[in-house]
Design an enzyme around this catalytic site. Structure first.
Site, PDB file in Angstrom:
ATOM      1  N   GLU A 285       9.682  -0.020  -1.390  1.00 29.38           N
ATOM      2  CA  GLU A 285       9.191  -0.703  -0.188  1.00 29.38           C
ATOM      3  C   GLU A 285      10.332  -1.313   0.614  1.00 29.38           C
ATOM      4  OE1 GLU A 285       4.558  -2.186  -0.693  1.00 29.38           O
ATOM      5  OE2 GLU A 285       6.133  -3.676  -0.863  1.00 29.38           O
ATOM      6  N   HIS A 306      10.840  14.836 -23.104  1.00 27.54           N
ATOM      7  CA  HIS A 306      10.060  16.012 -23.488  1.00 27.54           C
ATOM      8  C   HIS A 306       9.173  16.488 -22.341  1.00 27.54           C
ATOM      9  CE1 HIS A 306      11.190  15.677 -27.803  1.00 27.54           C
ATOM     10  NE2 HIS A 306      11.496  14.462 -27.370  1.00 27.54           N
ATOM     11  N   LYS A 420      -4.223   1.784   5.491  1.00 33.36           N
ATOM     12  CA  LYS A 420      -5.261   0.746   5.629  1.00 33.36           C
ATOM     13  C   LYS A 420      -6.017   0.939   6.941  1.00 33.36           C
ATOM     14  CE  LYS A 420      -2.655  -2.845   3.219  1.00 33.36           C
ATOM     15  NZ  LYS A 420      -1.943  -4.100   3.381  1.00 33.36           N
TER      16      LYS A 420
HETATM   17  O1  PA5 Z   1       5.217  -6.334  -1.458  1.00 31.64           O
HETATM   18  C1  PA5 Z   1       4.243  -6.452  -0.749  1.00 31.64           C
HETATM   19  O2  PA5 Z   1       4.244  -7.150   0.276  1.00 31.64           O
HETATM   20  C2  PA5 Z   1       2.941  -5.763  -1.083  1.00 31.64           C
HETATM   21  O3  PA5 Z   1       3.040  -4.949  -2.202  1.00 31.64           O
HETATM   22  C3  PA5 Z   1       1.873  -6.789  -1.335  1.00 31.64           C
HETATM   23  O4  PA5 Z   1       2.253  -7.621  -2.401  1.00 31.64           O
HETATM   24  C4  PA5 Z   1       0.535  -6.126  -1.636  1.00 31.64           C
HETATM   25  O5  PA5 Z   1       0.169  -5.285  -0.591  1.00 31.64           O
HETATM   26  C5  PA5 Z   1      -0.530  -7.160  -1.868  1.00 31.64           C
HETATM   27  O6  PA5 Z   1      -0.664  -7.972  -0.737  1.00 31.64           O
HETATM   28  P1  PA5 Z   1      -1.415  -9.339  -0.796  1.00 31.64           P
HETATM   29  O7  PA5 Z   1      -0.688 -10.230  -1.725  1.00 31.64           O
HETATM   30  O8  PA5 Z   1      -1.384  -9.844   0.605  1.00 31.64           O
HETATM   31  O9  PA5 Z   1      -2.806  -9.066  -1.283  1.00 31.64           O
END
Ligand code: PA5
Length: 444
Positions: A285, A306, A420
């Site tokens: 990310e 493996h 989303k």
């Molecule tokens: O790193 C990030 O920002 C995302 O992985 C969020 O943690 C994830 O989408 C969950 O979001 P939230 O904590 O708003 O539910």
């Protein structure tokens, strides 16, 4: 924790890693001065050193309430809102959870998928158990987590009554906004705040990670201490050659530039499987954007030798590996001798299992290096809270530096919104009417 990049450096022209010193220094400065892209999400940078004993005591006090009143605690969260806790709890726990010699509640993770069977089976299990919930969502509106929490809240209230449910439901969310905050305030749940300036994937040392880890019975003060020591070991005034995060960030950027587009994180301990998952999110990310970024993959060895071993040894030469090696196991087990030796294994009799594992590790490294796979080695002394705390901050700091060197904003994740938007349009979520019409047109 120690880092050895010599078996990666050998794939680069002499002095290549060292040539990154100035860029790393600039990146460190940009982080410290808050002048980098994404500078509104730098709360993780000095988070370990800002954690007070009082704060740890507050988390432990809430953990105690859950421990005393629950046989199981469901941690509802997705992405950065669960991977850190899961990684730490798995690394410290008995591999076969049911053998855990502990009176702590069983920790279950949910809210990280929308599998109907998964949720039905969870609910079925929980019907017979005194359970509590930690509802973790920074935005407070994430669909996977929200659906799960709705189910869990109802079941908890139905089985334990509203008053008792209040005692065993805890929210970890934004200070002011989002449905999770609204619900927590309205219902009177104990709640913890996720700081505005700490993104999900950097949040394991906030209550997002600390509370579930404490509920599982682990020493969060030692975890934080490990991270604090690594904060010092990777600080801006530590020379480049001695700073493990700087070295790792420089080396992986150099390898990327040399055509190594995929990094595999490797462990030789099944307990570290979820370190892989946490690390993949952290780097994926943070760096995968603007058409750039090393693809973070991960394997569990020797298991995956493996399966994926063939590709790694012989496939396209675009990969490098980073091995997390645990020096000392927490237990001792030797290969027994056998009078008949039918399996021919007596040459190993009396040796510790870990010695066999270590020889597999060394043999694999040599084979992979021979096969053209650069290798970085991260060694931790053992799997305990302190060492894992070090590992967390080491990877976080390196990630910040690495993303800045790469030229991206390491602290946003705009790409996550695309699915989303389509999902909400397809589900006719209020406010998505225009997108709904467009997507229906596209699907005709
Ligand atoms: O790193 C990030 O920002 C995302 O992985 C969020 O943690 C994830 O989408 C969950 O979001 P939230 O904590 O708003 O539910």
């Amino acid at each position: 924790m120690r880092l050895n990049i010599s078996n990666a450096g050998q794939f680069l022209a002499a002095g290549t890693v060292e040539s990154y010193e100035a860029q790393v220094a600039e990146a460190q400065k940009a982080l410290e001065n808050g002048t980098c892209l994404g500078n509104d999400f730098l709360g993780w940078l000095h988070l370990p050193s800002s954690i007070t004993p009082e704060f740890i005591a507050e988390i432990n006090a809430t953990a105690k309430v859950l421990q005393e009143n629950c046989e199981a605690v469901v941690v509802a969260g997705i992405g950065g809102s669960y991977l850190g806790a899961r990684m730490v709890i798995d690394a410290l726990s008995n591999t076969f959870g049911w053998l855990k010699p502990s009176n702590m509640p069983r920790i279950l993770f949910a809210g990280n998928n929308i599998g109907e069977d998964y949720l039905s089976e969870l609910i079925d299990y929980l019907k017979g158990v005194k359970f509590g919930v930690i509802n973790i969502s920074k935005s407070g509106t994430t669909t996977e987590t929200a659906i799960t929490f709705r189910l869990l809240k109802k079941l908890c209230e139905d089985t334990r009554g509203k008053e008792e449910a209040k005692k065993v439901i805890v929210a970890v969310t934004d200070a002011k906004k989002g449905a999770a905050r609204t619900t927590a305030d309205k219902e009177g749940y104990k709640s913890f705040i996720i700081p505005d300036n700490v993104g999900g994937r950097f949040s394991v040392l906030t209550p997002v990670g600390l509370l579930p880890i404490a509920v599982a019975g682990y020493d969060i003060a030692a975890l934080v201490k490990g991270a604090q020591d690594m904060e010092k070991a990777t600080a801006i005034d530590v020379p480049f050659a001695e700073n493990p995060s700087a070295q790792y960030a420089a080396c992986r950027n150099a390898l990327y530039k040399a055509g190594k587009k995929i990094e595999i994180l490797v462990n030789y301990q099944p307990k570290l499987h979820n370190l892989n998952e946490w690390w993949k999110q952290l780097y994926g990310e943070s760096e995968g954007k603007d058409g750039k970024g090393i693809f973070p993959a991960a394997v569990d060895f020797t298991t995956d030798l493996h399966s994926m071993g063939q590709w790694i040894q012989d496939g396209e030469r675009t990969i490098f590996e980073t091995v997390v090696s645990v020096e000392k196991p927490n237990t001792e087990l030797k290969v027994p001798s056998d009078a008949e030796n039918l399996d021919g294994l007596n040459f190993l009799a009396g040796k510790r299992i870990d010695e066999v594992n270590k020889m597999a590790e060394l043999g694999t490294k040599l084979a992979h290096v021979d096969g053209g796979v650069p290798n970085m080695l991260v060694t931790v002394e053992k799997l305990d809270e302190y060492n894992i705390g070090q590992l967390i901050y080491f990877f976080e700091k390196a990630c910040g530096i690495s993303g800045i060197i790469l030229g991206v904003n390491p602290f946003n994740q705009p790409g996550v919104e695309a699915y989303k938007k389509n999902m909400f349009a397809l589900l006719n979520k209020p406010g998505y009417e225009k997108e709904s019409a467009a997507i229906q047109e596209r699907l005709k």
